[in-house]
Design a protein around this motif. Structure first.
Motif, PDB file in Angstrom:
ATOM      1  N   UNK A  71       0.831  -1.209   0.000  1.00 16.77           N
ATOM      2  CA  UNK A  71       0.000   0.000   0.000  1.00 16.77           C
ATOM      3  C   UNK A  71       0.865   1.259   0.000  1.00 16.77           C
ATOM      4  N   UNK A  72       0.316   2.310  -0.584  1.00 18.79           N
ATOM      5  CA  UNK A  72       0.993   3.601  -0.563  1.00 18.79           C
ATOM      6  C   UNK A  72       1.768   3.933  -1.817  1.00 18.79           C
ATOM      7  N   UNK A  73       1.918   2.965  -2.738  1.00 21.36           N
ATOM      8  CA  UNK A  73       2.610   3.224  -4.003  1.00 21.36           C
ATOM      9  C   UNK A  73       1.566   3.570  -5.056  1.00 21.36           C
ATOM     10  N   UNK A  74       1.665   4.752  -5.625  1.00 15.99           N
ATOM     11  CA  UNK A  74       0.637   5.259  -6.535  1.00 15.99           C
ATOM     12  C   UNK A  74       0.856   4.724  -7.952  1.00 15.99           C
ATOM     13  N   UNK A  75      -0.230   4.376  -8.618  1.00  8.81           N
ATOM     14  CA  UNK A  75      -0.179   4.026 -10.029  1.00  8.81           C
ATOM     15  C   UNK A  75       0.342   2.640 -10.328  1.00  8.81           C
ATOM     16  N   UNK A  76       0.338   1.752  -9.340  1.00  3.14           N
ATOM     17  CA  UNK A  76       0.865   0.401  -9.518  1.00  3.14           C
ATOM     18  C   UNK A  76      -0.194  -0.611  -9.090  1.00  3.14           C
ATOM     19  N   UNK A  77      -0.372  -1.650  -9.894  1.00  6.28           N
ATOM     20  CA  UNK A  77      -1.322  -2.697  -9.565  1.00  6.28           C
ATOM     21  C   UNK A  77      -0.857  -3.480  -8.337  1.00  6.28           C
TER      22      UNK A  77
END
Length: 357
Positions: free
Chosen positions: A142-148
């Motif tokens: 969680x917390x990483x933007x734009x990644x599946x």
């Protein structure tokens, strides 16, 4: 690993087919593949360039993509193709299963729905992933933007190696074992020497989904010989019934996707994608799929129960604890800054030489 702005090249693996290192520049971590190519072999160079460009142009939140590729000369006098790729973060799917155990059907659908879409779209573009086993899939924290939530790493690697060095061999050969190191997810025709293709990708991703439902590979714990024999025998009726019991509505598709005959696997990726989208429902798909504007870890996501099991572990930490300081080496040319990346025409330039130290 390094001071801001200074690229540091950490060699982490040397295999018969090439070497892998990690580079950090301005806080951004990338992975470099160095694949040897025959001096003056224009055919190999052109094929590698075309493959690298195809993967560079294919963007999906469910894969770690190729950033650039350059041809370079090493100290030994040989030529290499240096491919820069995004470095994944988080657990491998294999590690997640080891700590969590079996997953229920809704969580499996939530994890794999976006990756299935990436594989389907990649196949439509003529791309073969080649490595979709649980240890090649990364669960992004969680917390990483734009990644599946689930991303494929090492996409296309077997075909890169084939273009550079020729046939991979069979499951008995060293180069094969170094590349496809999770034999329980390898289809029988590839184990016998066939190159990975869309049908083998289907087998591999279905093997990974089966492992998610069971908490381990369908043929876990068998010897390499027994694994090959089991793959040639296909999914037993008992195993197929267990998969359907664990995942009503798509368990039978998993068994079909692991058929001995590649022809019987045709269309399974699209069928599975439709089944997962139907199981999740459109509102929940939009909530968790990055390609649809969602976030896989937001409130209401079926993946929330997994959050406690997903470590935000930087990729480089997988290797730095095992390497001594003398194995860190300064890069003579950061691939991110190299001016001669593969262009849209698929040609290779030659940047400043990359010299092994």
């Amino acid at each position: 690993m390094s001071k801001a702005g200074l690229g540091v090249d950490l060699l982490v693996r040397v295999a018969d087919w090439g070497e892998v290192s990690i580079v950090e520049t301005d806080g951004q971590v990338s992975e470099l593949l160095r694949l040897p190519i025959g001096a003056g072999d224009d055919g190999a160079v052109a094929e590698l360039a075309e493959l690298a460009e195809a993967w560079r142009r294919y963007e999906s939140p469910a894969i770690t993509r190729v950033v650039s590729a350059v041809q370079a000369r090493v100290a030994s006098g040989g030529d290499v193709l240096v491919i820069e790729r995004q470095a994944p973060a988080g657990n491998t799917f294999e590690e997640l299963l080891a700590s969590h155990g079996p997953l229920d059907g809704v969580i499996v659908a939530g994890l794999f729905v976006e990756l299935l879409g990436a594989v389907r779209d990649g196949h439509r573009k003529g791309l073969v992933f080649g490595k979709l086993a649980p240890r090649d899939l990364y669960v992004c924290p969680p917390g990483v933007v734009g990644v599946a939530a689930l991303r494929a790493h090492n996409s296309g690697l077997p075909h890169f190696v084939f273009a550079a060095m020729g046939p991979l061999g069979t499951a008995d050969d060293r180069r094969f074992q170094q590349l496809l190191d999770d034999l329980a997810a390898v289809p029988p025709e590839v184990a016998d020497g066939a190159m990975p293709d869309a049908a083998s990708d289907t087998f591999m991703i279905c093997a990974s989904i089966a492992a998610a439902l069971l908490g381990q590979h369908l043929h876990e714990g068998l010897s390499s010989w027994a694994l090959r024999h089991s793959a040639r025998s296909g999914v037993t009726p008992r195993a197929a019934a267990e998969l359907e019991e664990l995942a009503p509505g798509f368990g039978s598709l998993i068994a079909k996707g692991m058929s001995v005959s590649p022809l019987l696997r045709r269309g399974v990726v699209s069928e599975l994608l439709s089944a997962f989208e139907g199981l999740l429902g459109e509102p929940r798909c939009r909530k968790i799929c990055v390609r649809l504007g969602g976030d896989p870890w937001q409130m209401g996501s079926p993946l929330i129960p997994l959050a406690a099991y997903v470590r935000a572990r930087p990729y480089a930490e997988r290797f730095t604890a095992q390497r001594s300081a003398h194995q860190r080496r300064a890069s003579t040319a950061s691939i991110a800054a190299a001016p001669a990346a593969v262009g849209s025409a698929g040609t290779l330039g030659t940047p400043a030489a990359l010299v092994d130290q």
